[in-house]
Scaffold this motif. Structure first.
Motif, short mmCIF file in Angstrom:
data_model
loop_
_atom_site.label_atom_id
_atom_site.label_comp_id
_atom_site.label_asym_id
_atom_site.label_seq_id
_atom_site.Cartn_x
_atom_site.Cartn_y
_atom_site.Cartn_z
N CYS A 1 0.74 -1.01 0.07
CA CYS A 1 0.14 -0.07 0.13
C CYS A 1 0.90 1.17 -0.07
O CYS A 1 0.41 2.26 -0.23
CB CYS A 1 -1.02 -0.10 1.48
N GLY A 2 2.12 0.97 0.24
CA GLY A 2 3.05 2.19 0.19
C GLY A 2 2.75 3.24 1.49
O GLY A 2 2.93 4.26 1.54
N ILE A 3 2.52 2.58 2.62
CA ILE A 3 2.34 3.34 3.72
C ILE A 3 3.07 2.53 4.96
O ILE A 3 3.77 1.31 4.81
CB ILE A 3 0.87 3.40 4.27
N VAL B 1 4.06 0.60 8.79
CA VAL B 1 3.21 -0.17 9.72
C VAL B 1 2.34 0.59 10.50
O VAL B 1 1.25 0.20 10.87
CB VAL B 1 4.05 -1.20 10.31
N SER B 2 2.71 1.46 11.34
CA SER B 2 2.20 2.28 12.16
C SER B 2 0.90 2.88 11.83
O SER B 2 -0.20 3.04 12.41
CB SER B 2 3.17 3.41 12.86
N THR B 3 0.87 3.17 10.11
CA THR B 3 -0.28 3.69 9.67
C THR B 3 -1.41 2.54 9.79
O THR B 3 -2.53 3.00 10.15
CB THR B 3 0.18 4.18 8.38
N LEU B 4 -1.01 1.44 9.32
CA LEU B 4 -1.95 0.46 9.50
C LEU B 4 -2.44 0.30 10.78
O LEU B 4 -3.89 -0.01 10.92
CB LEU B 4 -1.46 -0.86 8.77
N LEU C 1 -6.34 -4.29 1.02
CA LEU C 1 -5.64 -3.33 -0.07
C LEU C 1 -6.72 -2.23 -0.50
O LEU C 1 -6.35 -1.09 -0.80
CB LEU C 1 -4.97 -4.14 -1.09
N ARG C 2 -8.02 -2.73 -0.96
CA ARG C 2 -8.85 -2.03 -1.49
C ARG C 2 -9.37 -0.77 -0.46
O ARG C 2 -9.52 0.52 -0.81
CB ARG C 2 -10.34 -2.71 -2.11
N ARG C 3 -9.69 -1.23 0.90
CA ARG C 3 -9.81 -0.24 1.98
C ARG C 3 -8.78 0.68 1.97
O ARG C 3 -9.29 1.92 2.22
CB ARG C 3 -10.20 -1.28 3.20
N VAL C 4 -7.70 0.45 2.20
CA VAL C 4 -6.82 1.30 2.33
C VAL C 4 -6.28 2.19 1.18
O VAL C 4 -6.19 3.36 1.13
CB VAL C 4 -5.24 0.43 2.67
N SER C 5 -6.70 1.80 0.18
CA SER C 5 -6.68 2.52 -1.16
C SER C 5 -7.64 3.63 -1.31
O SER C 5 -7.61 4.65 -1.68
CB SER C 5 -6.74 1.78 -2.62
#
Length: 143
Positions: free
Chosen positions: A12-14, A16-19, A45-49
């Protein structure tokens, strides 16, 4: 297939702390394996996108959470869901764009805050006449 937090973050290009933050806010969900490590389904992946796209448009995390709450069974947004979400957000975005254009166009002039410290303020707000319109930069709030 279940994904590790590191795999999802990389894909996702973020960070781990963001997740972890998104999960704490109730925007995404994980399960735990036998070693108590987070595991995500590929649909995350879709939700994060969607979260990232919405944030780039200026949609708050609370607005995103409310939109996700409208989806049955906390499922990931489909293409049709995204169209509905985007349509709901369109008017808010149009208002933000109009506001930003006003700020851009009036950035170097008086904004109507009442301070009277700028040389141009007496032209626009002589004797703080704008006080009657309310507090703050009232000229920027005008359409």
């Amino acid at each position: 297939m279940a994904w590790t937090v590191g795999e999802v973050a990389k894909r996702c290009g973020i960070k781990v702390s963001t997740l972890h933050f998104y999960e704490k806010k109730g925007l995404i969900y994980s399960s735990r394996n036998a070693g108590n490590q987070r595991r995500y389904q590929k649909e995350v992946l879709r939700r994060v996108s969607v979260i990232k796209a919405a944030q780039k448009m200026g949609i708050t995390l609370e607005e995103i959470k409310q939109a996700f709450a409208s989806l049955p069974d906390e499922r990931v947004p489909s293409a049709e869901d995204w169209e509905v979400l985007a349509t709901k957000w369109r008017e808010s975005l149009n208002q933000r764009i109009a506001y930003m254009e006003r700020v851009r166009d009036r950035l170097t002039g008086c904004i109507g805050c009442g301070c009277l410290s700028m040389k141009s303020c007496p032209m626009y707000n002589k004797d703080d006449q704008l006080e009657n319109e309310g507090p703050g930069p009232v000229l920027l709030e005008r359409n």
